[in-house]
Write a protein that holds these residues in place. Sequence first.
Motif, PDB file in Angstrom:
ATOM      1  N   UNK A 170       0.784  -1.224   0.000  1.00 55.63           N
ATOM      2  CA  UNK A 170       0.000   0.000   0.000  1.00 55.63           C
ATOM      3  C   UNK A 170       0.815   1.272   0.000  1.00 55.63           C
ATOM      4  N   UNK A 171       2.129   1.180  -0.004  1.00 62.21           N
ATOM      5  CA  UNK A 171       2.982   2.364   0.077  1.00 62.21           C
ATOM      6  C   UNK A 171       3.646   2.657  -1.260  1.00 62.21           C
ATOM      7  N   UNK A 172       3.688   3.934  -1.688  1.00 64.92           N
ATOM      8  CA  UNK A 172       4.381   4.312  -2.914  1.00 64.92           C
ATOM      9  C   UNK A 172       5.866   4.589  -2.694  1.00 64.92           C
ATOM     10  N   UNK A 223       4.670  -1.770 -10.366  1.00 67.39           N
ATOM     11  CA  UNK A 223       3.682  -2.858 -10.268  1.00 67.39           C
ATOM     12  C   UNK A 223       3.220  -3.004  -8.821  1.00 67.39           C
ATOM     13  N   UNK A 224       2.026  -3.505  -8.649  1.00 66.40           N
ATOM     14  CA  UNK A 224       1.480  -3.763  -7.309  1.00 66.40           C
ATOM     15  C   UNK A 224       1.045  -5.205  -7.211  1.00 66.40           C
ATOM     16  N   UNK A 225       0.700  -5.612  -5.977  1.00 66.65           N
ATOM     17  CA  UNK A 225       0.052  -6.914  -5.826  1.00 66.65           C
ATOM     18  C   UNK A 225      -1.445  -6.717  -6.039  1.00 66.65           C
ATOM     19  N   UNK A 226      -2.212  -7.763  -5.820  1.00 69.36           N
ATOM     20  CA  UNK A 226      -3.653  -7.696  -6.089  1.00 69.36           C
ATOM     21  C   UNK A 226      -4.471  -7.180  -4.915  1.00 69.36           C
ATOM     22  N   UNK A 227      -3.809  -6.825  -3.829  1.00 60.53           N
ATOM     23  CA  UNK A 227      -4.541  -6.315  -2.670  1.00 60.53           C
ATOM     24  C   UNK A 227      -5.123  -4.940  -3.002  1.00 60.53           C
ATOM     25  N   UNK A 228      -6.379  -4.716  -2.721  1.00 56.69           N
ATOM     26  CA  UNK A 228      -7.019  -3.428  -2.989  1.00 56.69           C
ATOM     27  C   UNK A 228      -7.728  -3.407  -4.324  1.00 56.69           C
ATOM     28  N   UNK A 229      -8.278  -2.239  -4.662  1.00 54.75           N
ATOM     29  CA  UNK A 229      -9.036  -2.090  -5.899  1.00 54.75           C
ATOM     30  C   UNK A 229      -8.118  -1.831  -7.087  1.00 54.75           C
ATOM     31  N   UNK A 230      -8.674  -2.070  -8.280  1.00 56.90           N
ATOM     32  CA  UNK A 230      -7.890  -1.980  -9.511  1.00 56.90           C
ATOM     33  C   UNK A 230      -7.367  -0.562  -9.757  1.00 56.90           C
ATOM     34  N   UNK A 231      -8.245   0.433  -9.758  1.00 52.84           N
ATOM     35  CA  UNK A 231      -7.832   1.806 -10.091  1.00 52.84           C
ATOM     36  C   UNK A 231      -6.841   2.383  -9.092  1.00 52.84           C
ATOM     37  N   UNK A 232      -7.099   2.249  -7.793  1.00 48.70           N
ATOM     38  CA  UNK A 232      -6.088   2.733  -6.842  1.00 48.70           C
ATOM     39  C   UNK A 232      -4.743   2.043  -7.010  1.00 48.70           C
ATOM     40  N   UNK A 233      -4.762   0.773  -7.330  1.00 46.65           N
ATOM     41  CA  UNK A 233      -3.498   0.057  -7.553  1.00 46.65           C
ATOM     42  C   UNK A 233      -2.775   0.602  -8.778  1.00 46.65           C
ATOM     43  N   UNK A 234      -3.541   0.984  -9.797  1.00 53.21           N
ATOM     44  CA  UNK A 234      -2.924   1.550 -10.994  1.00 53.21           C
ATOM     45  C   UNK A 234      -2.226   2.870 -10.643  1.00 53.21           C
ATOM     46  N   UNK A 271       3.043   2.841 -15.118  1.00 54.14           N
ATOM     47  CA  UNK A 271       2.434   2.088 -14.025  1.00 54.14           C
ATOM     48  C   UNK A 271       1.426   1.091 -14.561  1.00 54.14           C
ATOM     49  N   UNK A 272       1.490  -0.151 -14.088  1.00 49.65           N
ATOM     50  CA  UNK A 272       0.607  -1.208 -14.576  1.00 49.65           C
ATOM     51  C   UNK A 272      -0.289  -1.789 -13.483  1.00 49.65           C
ATOM     52  N   UNK A 273      -0.201  -1.242 -12.277  1.00 48.72           N
ATOM     53  CA  UNK A 273      -1.046  -1.742 -11.193  1.00 48.72           C
ATOM     54  C   UNK A 273      -0.833  -3.221 -10.972  1.00 48.72           C
ATOM     55  N   UNK A 274      -1.938  -3.951 -10.881  1.00 53.10           N
ATOM     56  CA  UNK A 274      -1.881  -5.393 -10.621  1.00 53.10           C
ATOM     57  C   UNK A 274      -2.005  -6.216 -11.894  1.00 53.10           C
ATOM     58  N   UNK A 275      -1.909  -5.570 -13.067  1.00 52.09           N
ATOM     59  CA  UNK A 275      -2.187  -6.245 -14.335  1.00 52.09           C
ATOM     60  C   UNK A 275      -1.090  -7.211 -14.784  1.00 52.09           C
ATOM     61  N   UNK A 276       0.124  -7.068 -14.284  1.00 54.56           N
ATOM     62  CA  UNK A 276       1.231  -7.904 -14.771  1.00 54.56           C
ATOM     63  C   UNK A 276       1.963  -8.588 -13.608  1.00 54.56           C
ATOM     64  N   UNK A 277       1.276  -9.473 -12.904  1.00 56.72           N
ATOM     65  CA  UNK A 277       1.944 -10.181 -11.803  1.00 56.72           C
ATOM     66  C   UNK A 277       2.954 -11.187 -12.343  1.00 56.72           C
ATOM     67  N   UNK A 278       4.015 -11.423 -11.585  1.00 56.39           N
ATOM     68  CA  UNK A 278       5.007 -12.431 -11.958  1.00 56.39           C
ATOM     69  C   UNK A 278       5.000 -13.607 -10.980  1.00 56.39           C
ATOM     70  N   UNK A 279       4.261 -13.453  -9.873  1.00 55.87           N
ATOM     71  CA  UNK A 279       4.097 -14.518  -8.891  1.00 55.87           C
ATOM     72  C   UNK A 279       2.634 -14.587  -8.469  1.00 55.87           C
TER      73      UNK A 279
END
Length: 321
Positions: A170-172, A223-234, A271-279
């Motif tokens: 959750x931290x930038x 990149x972010x993990x999937x925790x939280x909503x899509x737009x805020x993660x982006x 920024x790709x948010x949670x769209x490109x996870x590697x794990x």
Amino acid sequence: MRGGQRTRHGEEEEESAFMSMTDMTVSFLFVVILLLAYFASKYNDQSMVPRADYDLVVQQRDDARHEVMRLRMLVAQLEVTIKELSGAIDAKQKQVDELQLEVAQLKQELEKLRRVDPLETYLALSAVERRRILETLQGQLKIDFPDLQVVISEEIDALRFQGDGLFASGSPLLRSERRTIVETLATRLAEILPCYTLGARSNWKTDCNPTHAVIEALQIEGHTDSTGDFTPNLTLSTERANNTFSTMLGKAPELVKFLNFRGQPVLSVAGYGQMRPVRDNATKEGRDTNRRVDLRIIMYAPSKSEEIRRIREALSAGLSR
């Protein structure tokens, strides 16, 4: 009286006839003796062949006949063998003809390869140079941070940091203990980029970039993990990319002066948010890894072969077009 005379006369005639026959017989015998004497005079015992020699000649004749028969059989067998070999030779000749045709086709293919479009060659060599840059960065970071898990992406176009994420959930902001990694990366890039970019900081040399490859963009991807909503993660991922960008510039401000062939700074953010996870985001380790920043290298791809000459001239001059 007359009867006695007739009898006497008959006896005389008979006696005369007998004497004539005897004379003839004697004469015939005399002639035979003469002939025998003639032939006897012509006889030469040296012209006679001894029995042993005769038997030897006969044996040699018989042996010769057997040898002739054997040789005739051998000739017949050889003729069959020759026929079989001729068939084998024909088959081998067919194989030779097929191989010669294949060789001719391969020569044609080789000739095509020799006439490869310079543009295709340049693009292929640029991809090789990109991989070399990534491997160089990876090796240097391994030396600086032996415990750091940093890998090259499957597409061989980005440097990816594995293990504990650069950011807290959750931290930038970069974690304080990971900030040094980003700063070291900036320093290493400042050493490598001069050979692959244009502008005032360009310093191209044949030994560092023999193919004249040019970097189009050096993209910092958040990149972010999937925790939280899509737009805020982006939004969060973009902020992470921006903070990484700012940290790198704080360490090496000259990074913005490295230009691509279009005269634009190569350094950029996305920024790709949670769209490109590697794990897998289902595990803590996976989420830590997905909270990351990738350093993606995009090489310049000329659209025409004529551009290659201009790229070489620009690198040699150290100026953008």
